[in-house]
Structures are given as C-alpha cells and as structure tokens.
Design a protein around this motif. Structure first.
Motif, PDB file in Angstrom:
ATOM      1  N   UNK A  25     -18.927  -1.193  -2.217  1.00 26.06           N
ATOM      2  CA  UNK A  25     -20.006  -0.965  -1.255  1.00 26.06           C
ATOM      3  C   UNK A  25     -19.408  -0.437   0.040  1.00 26.06           C
ATOM      4  N   UNK A  26     -20.246   0.240   0.810  1.00 27.58           N
ATOM      5  CA  UNK A  26     -19.836   0.691   2.137  1.00 27.58           C
ATOM      6  C   UNK A  26     -21.090   0.922   2.973  1.00 27.58           C
ATOM      7  N   UNK A  27     -20.886   1.011   4.277  1.00 23.30           N
ATOM      8  CA  UNK A  27     -21.906   1.513   5.181  1.00 23.30           C
ATOM      9  C   UNK A  27     -21.615   2.990   5.415  1.00 23.30           C
ATOM     10  N   UNK A  28     -22.606   3.719   5.896  1.00 24.28           N
ATOM     11  CA  UNK A  28     -22.453   5.143   6.167  1.00 24.28           C
ATOM     12  C   UNK A  28     -22.918   5.382   7.600  1.00 24.28           C
ATOM     13  N   UNK A  29     -22.023   5.864   8.449  1.00 24.84           N
ATOM     14  CA  UNK A  29     -22.289   5.970   9.883  1.00 24.84           C
ATOM     15  C   UNK A  29     -23.603   6.683  10.180  1.00 24.84           C
ATOM     16  N   UNK A  30     -24.412   6.030  11.040  1.00 29.11           N
ATOM     17  CA  UNK A  30     -25.700   6.587  11.486  1.00 29.11           C
ATOM     18  C   UNK A  30     -26.609   6.950  10.314  1.00 29.11           C
TER      19      UNK A  30
END
Length: 217
Positions: A151-156
């Motif tokens: 999993x990851x976050x994606x900037x903006x």
C-alpha cells in the motif's frame, strides 16, 4: 464472454460498489482492477459504480491497448504497471478516502505508529511523489512507493492498496484508511509514540504467524 470472465467482471463490480459503500470513494472517484488470464479488467472512466454491467468493463492488454466500448479509468497506467512488475498481485484498489487523502495532501507518510502498519509490508506507508494523474511519471512514482509494500499514499491524490485478488486489495485499502484516520487522531492528541525498528521487526514476524490464513485446521 466466457462464464469465468463474466464472473471476474461481476467480482470487479462488487468490489467497486463495496468500496463506494464503505465511504472510500465518492461519485466516480477511485478505480479498481483485477488480473485475468487475458489481461487486466478495470473499472471504466466516469461511470457510476451502481450503473456498471459486465459488458461495460474494459480489458487492458499488456501493451496498454484495451478492448471494449468504454474507455478504462484514467489511472489505467499505474494499474497495468503494477501487474507487470508484481506477479503476485491479483487486485488493485485506488481510492480518494478522506483520511488517506488528507495525509496525501500534506505529503506525509504514515510512520510506525501502530503495529498494524506491518500489514502493508514494513514500518511505514510511503507517500508517492506528486505527478499529474494518468501519466507515466505518476506510475513510476507509485511503483517506487510500493517497493516492499502492499500500500502507499499518493501525494495530493489519495491511497492505493494491492492484494492477491481484488477482495484482498479492497480489505487492504479499507485498513489503510482506518490506519490513516487513527494516525491523524493521534496527531491531535499530541502525536504518536513511534515503534522502534526492533519493535517493528518483531511485529512483522508475529504478524506472519498470527494473521496467516485460518483454515480451521
């Protein structure tokens, strides 16, 4: 359309509708995909999940072309690149859930604030660098953030999770949003006490034992 292919399309639709029902995606935001023998099935762009039928689901080929009347999600590129680079992945869920997106807007990773972070493969959930949606640059940023992770976050932008099938990916995406919410709440309480590298390592080992498949045997 074979019966197996039709069932895969129905599974994709059910996962997409469940994502929306859980509050992970509003309107037509987010996208869901799964691997099939012929390529990758992915939700179409700008179509309400409740309106989807099996015939509306595009099939992506390895070269980026697609079959079907409806164009694939604008984020098809990072979905396809994940499958091409991660043979163990069978499903991908990308959402704009509130807490993941709030952290992504601040370009903050999730640190080792809770042992459940090891559910995603390590002591952090990284935040991928910003790039314009739907581009090769964004796909490269996502792949970098997913190295050794599920999993990851994606900037903006939002959050993303993978799994061995689409429902495993949906479960991971749901847990990612819960972890993001808990982290944001802990910041309001003065900030979490972070786990050490040794504690994270122990949690990874324990997680592999405690959360292995439970067959009842």
């Amino acid at each position: 359309m074979t019966e197996a292919n039709r069932q895969s399309r129905l599974d994709l639709i059910r996962a997409a509708r469940t994502m929306a029902a859980r509050g992970l995606a509003a309107g037509t935001s987010g996208n869901v995909s799964l691997r099939v023998e012929e390529g990758v099935l992915i939700t179409p762009s700008a179509v309400d999940y409740e309106a989807l039928t099996p015939e509306m689901i595009p099939l992506l080929r390895a070269d980026g072309s697609h079959e079907g009347r409806f164009r694939p999600s604008s984020e098809w590129r990072f979905h396809l690149d994940i499958y091409l680079s991660r043979p163990e992945v069978g499903g991908v869920v990308h959402h704009h859930a509130p807490h993941c997106t709030a952290l992504a807007m601040a370009r903050r990773e999730i640190p080792p604030c809770h042992y459940m972070i090891t559910r995603f493969g390590g002591g952090t959930v990284r935040c991928a660098d910003y790039a314009l949606f739907g581009t090769v640059d964004l796909s490269h940023a996502v792949l970098r953030a997913l190295v050794g992770r599920t999993a990851c976050l994606i900037a903006n932008h939002g959050g993303l999770a993978v799994g061995h099938d689409v429902f495993a990916a949906l479960g991971a995406a749901t847990e990612l949003e819960v972890l993001a919410q808990q982290y944001l709440l802990s910041l309001q309480a003065g900030g979490p006490v972070l786990l050490s590298d040794q504690e994270i390592h122990g949690a990874i080992e324990q997680f592999a034992t405690a959360y292995r498949p439970n067959t009842g045997g």
